[in-house]
Design a protein around this motif. Sequence first.
Motif, PDB file in Angstrom:
ATOM      1  N   GLY A 142       0.739  -1.275  -0.022  1.00 15.33           N
ATOM      2  CA  GLY A 142       0.142  -0.074   0.038  1.00 15.33           C
ATOM      3  C   GLY A 142       0.718   1.196   0.043  1.00 15.33           C
ATOM      4  N   VAL A 143       2.001   1.194   0.801  1.00 13.85           N
ATOM      5  CA  VAL A 143       2.813   2.370   0.720  1.00 13.85           C
ATOM      6  C   VAL A 143       3.586   2.552  -0.449  1.00 13.85           C
ATOM      7  CG1 VAL A 143       4.870   3.438   1.869  1.00 13.85           C
ATOM      8  CG2 VAL A 143       3.349   2.282   3.499  1.00 13.85           C
ATOM      9  N   LEU A 145       2.190   1.561  -3.232  1.00 21.21           N
ATOM     10  CA  LEU A 145       1.380   2.248  -4.469  1.00 21.21           C
ATOM     11  C   LEU A 145       1.175   3.924  -4.164  1.00 21.21           C
ATOM     12  CD1 LEU A 145      -1.587  -0.406  -4.300  1.00 21.21           C
ATOM     13  CD2 LEU A 145       0.183  -0.052  -6.313  1.00 21.21           C
ATOM     14  N   ARG A 146       1.104   3.947  -2.922  1.00 23.41           N
ATOM     15  CA  ARG A 146       0.893   5.788  -2.561  1.00 23.41           C
ATOM     16  C   ARG A 146       2.038   6.462  -3.223  1.00 23.41           C
ATOM     17  NH1 ARG A 146      -2.901   7.282  -2.062  1.00 23.41           N
ATOM     18  NH2 ARG A 146      -3.882   6.642  -0.279  1.00 23.41           N
ATOM     19  N   LEU A 147       3.469   6.054  -2.893  1.00 20.22           N
ATOM     20  CA  LEU A 147       4.488   6.841  -3.432  1.00 20.22           C
ATOM     21  C   LEU A 147       4.728   6.499  -4.669  1.00 20.22           C
ATOM     22  CD1 LEU A 147       7.136   5.052  -0.740  1.00 20.22           C
ATOM     23  CD2 LEU A 147       6.178   7.392  -0.748  1.00 20.22           C
ATOM     24  N   ASP A 149       1.966   6.953  -6.503  1.00 17.43           N
ATOM     25  CA  ASP A 149       1.014   8.083  -6.965  1.00 17.43           C
ATOM     26  C   ASP A 149      -0.358   6.974  -7.546  1.00 17.43           C
ATOM     27  OD1 ASP A 149      -0.680  10.314  -6.686  1.00 17.43           O
ATOM     28  OD2 ASP A 149      -0.093  10.930  -8.481  1.00 17.43           O
ATOM     29  N   PRO A 151      -3.824   4.781  -6.944  1.00 19.48           N
ATOM     30  CA  PRO A 151      -4.786   4.683  -5.895  1.00 19.48           C
ATOM     31  C   PRO A 151      -4.551   3.426  -5.101  1.00 19.48           C
ATOM     32  CG  PRO A 151      -5.912   5.643  -7.890  1.00 19.48           C
ATOM     33  CD  PRO A 151      -4.344   4.888  -8.317  1.00 19.48           C
ATOM     34  N   VAL A 152      -4.576   3.682  -3.696  1.00 16.32           N
ATOM     35  CA  VAL A 152      -4.845   2.433  -2.842  1.00 16.32           C
ATOM     36  C   VAL A 152      -5.929   2.006  -2.410  1.00 16.32           C
ATOM     37  CG1 VAL A 152      -3.702   1.765  -0.418  1.00 16.32           C
ATOM     38  CG2 VAL A 152      -2.639   3.520  -1.873  1.00 16.32           C
ATOM     39  N   SER A 159     -10.079   3.849   1.572  1.00 15.87           N
ATOM     40  CA  SER A 159      -8.795   4.491   1.760  1.00 15.87           C
ATOM     41  C   SER A 159      -8.741   6.190   1.541  1.00 15.87           C
ATOM     42  CB  SER A 159      -7.680   4.026   0.713  1.00 15.87           C
ATOM     43  OG  SER A 159      -8.144   4.261  -0.718  1.00 15.87           O
ATOM     44  N   ALA A 160      -7.843   6.806   1.498  1.00 18.04           N
ATOM     45  CA  ALA A 160      -7.791   8.027   1.216  1.00 18.04           C
ATOM     46  C   ALA A 160      -8.206   8.234  -0.302  1.00 18.04           C
ATOM     47  CB  ALA A 160      -6.658   8.786   1.487  1.00 18.04           C
ATOM     48  N   ASP A 161      -8.081   7.369  -1.107  1.00 13.60           N
ATOM     49  CA  ASP A 161      -8.479   7.416  -2.367  1.00 13.60           C
ATOM     50  C   ASP A 161     -10.076   7.096  -2.446  1.00 13.60           C
ATOM     51  OD1 ASP A 161      -5.884   8.093  -3.413  1.00 13.60           O
ATOM     52  OD2 ASP A 161      -5.499   5.830  -2.724  1.00 13.60           O
TER      53      ASP A 161
END
Length: 164
Positions: A142-143, A145-147, A149, A151-152, A159-161
């Motif tokens: 998940g991290v 994917l976030r790094l 950019d 969507p997680v 998620s935040a997405d």
Amino acid sequence: MVKQLIIGDAMDELSTTRRILEHLPEEHMSWRPHVKSMTLGELATHLINLLNWQIAIFQYPEFDLSTVPLRREALEKRADLLEEFDANVGKLEKLLAECDEKMLGEEWTLRNGDYIILREPRAIALRTFGLSHMVHHRAQLGVYLRLLDIPVPGTYGPSADKEA
């Protein structure tokens, strides 16, 4: 009752793990966030290996890490990851369905040669060595994917997405 709780817990964690694997970008499978980190493909492949280890909890009374390669070649295609993941989930589901509470309570040992890493009932080994270990590495993905950019997907909620 205990068996149903274990099966439900395992299936929930496995379906959440699959959701993360579905979002892996093939064009970034060789990417790593740090020189000491696994690549995205290596980390995803490690999740597949963890399923093999969960299967071993039910097939054998012990697992010796000294008898398996430290790392296998990373799978680079999302379809290959999902295919092996799904096949292994099917094997684990079958083993869980066939086991009884007596078997879940039997002692299981994780070792590295003569060194005993853990010795505990199969049900606890599945949760700690199997599922919690998988959750840890799934969170790392998940991290990643976030790094990148990307969507997680949600795990225990959105998620935040805003993806469930």
